[in-house]
Write an enzyme that holds these catalytic residues in place. Structure first.
Site, short mmCIF file in Angstrom:
data_model
loop_
_atom_site.label_atom_id
_atom_site.label_comp_id
_atom_site.label_asym_id
_atom_site.label_seq_id
_atom_site.Cartn_x
_atom_site.Cartn_y
_atom_site.Cartn_z
N PRO A 27 42.07 -7.95 -19.98
CA PRO A 27 43.33 -7.60 -19.32
C PRO A 27 44.02 -6.45 -20.03
O PRO A 27 43.77 -6.18 -21.21
CB PRO A 27 44.15 -8.88 -19.44
CG PRO A 27 43.61 -9.55 -20.66
CD PRO A 27 42.15 -9.22 -20.70
N LYS A 28 44.88 -5.77 -19.31
CA LYS A 28 45.71 -4.72 -19.91
C LYS A 28 47.01 -5.37 -20.37
O LYS A 28 47.79 -5.85 -19.57
CB LYS A 28 45.99 -3.61 -18.89
CG LYS A 28 47.02 -2.59 -19.36
CD LYS A 28 46.63 -1.92 -20.66
CE LYS A 28 47.71 -0.97 -21.13
NZ LYS A 28 48.24 -1.30 -22.44
N TRP A 29 47.18 -5.46 -21.65
CA TRP A 29 48.41 -5.97 -22.23
C TRP A 29 49.37 -4.81 -22.39
O TRP A 29 48.96 -3.66 -22.43
CB TRP A 29 48.12 -6.59 -23.60
CG TRP A 29 47.22 -7.77 -23.54
CD1 TRP A 29 45.86 -7.76 -23.52
CD2 TRP A 29 47.61 -9.13 -23.48
NE1 TRP A 29 45.38 -9.03 -23.46
CE2 TRP A 29 46.44 -9.90 -23.44
CE3 TRP A 29 48.84 -9.78 -23.47
CZ2 TRP A 29 46.46 -11.28 -23.39
CZ3 TRP A 29 48.85 -11.16 -23.41
CH2 TRP A 29 47.68 -11.89 -23.38
#
Length: 138
Positions: A27-29
Site C-alpha cells: 500500500p501507499k502510506w
C-alpha cells in the site's frame, strides 16, 4: 563491517489494482519511503530514498532496530506518524528537522512507526532472490 544498501525500490503506477501472478504489491502510506540497515557493532542507518541520513531524527526507530534486528539486516520500508485516527505527514516532516534532545522530544510527541516491506539484506544482498524467498519473519 558495513555493506551498502541497494537502490530503493520505488513504486510504479499501474492501470489495474489486480496483482499479476509472481508480483507483490504494497500500500501507499502517507510517509517517507526509507531503508534501514542494522550493522554489526550496533550501528544503524536509516536513510531516505534520496540517500539522506535520517537516523538522528528518529531515535525510537534506531533503538527498536538495535533491540529487534540481527546484525547485517537491511529492510526496505516506510516511516509514518499516526495522529489520532489519521496518518500525519506534516508531523513526520517536523520530526525530520530535529536532532539530539529535540528528536527525543519529537518522539514523545509524534512517535514514528516503521513499516517494513522487504528484507533486502541478511548477511548477504538478497535482492536477486525471488520476493517469496525473502520473508520478513523467521
Amino acid at each position: 563491517m558495513t555493506w551498502p544498501l541497494p537502490e530503493p525500490m520505488l513504486t510504479v503506477a499501474v492501470d489495474s489494482p489486480a496483482v499479476p501472478a509472481g508480483w507483490a504489491a504494497e500500500p501507499k502510506w502517507d510517509g517517507y519511503r526509507a531503508q534501514l540497515a542494522a550493522y554489526a557493532g550496533g550501528r544503524v542507518l536509516l536513510r531516505s530514498r534520496q540517500g539522506t541520513d535520517m537516523t538522528g531524527s528518529f531515535p525510537e526507530v534506531r533503538a527498536a532496530a538495535l533491540a529487534q534486528l540481527p546484525a547485517d539486516t537491511g529492510l526496505d520500508d516506510e516511516l509514518i506518524v499516526w495522529e489520532s485516527d489519521r496518518l500525519a505527514f506534516e508531523r513526520l516532516q517536523q520530526r525530520l528537522a530535529r536532532r539530539g534532545a529535540a528528536a527525543v522530544q519529537g518522539a514523545r510527541e509524534w512517535l514514528a512507526h516503521f513499516v517494513a516491506f522487504d528484507l533486502v539484506h541478511r548477511g548477504d544482498d538478497l535482492t536477486a532472490w525471488p520476493y517469496t524467498r525473502r520473508p520478513l519473519q523467521g
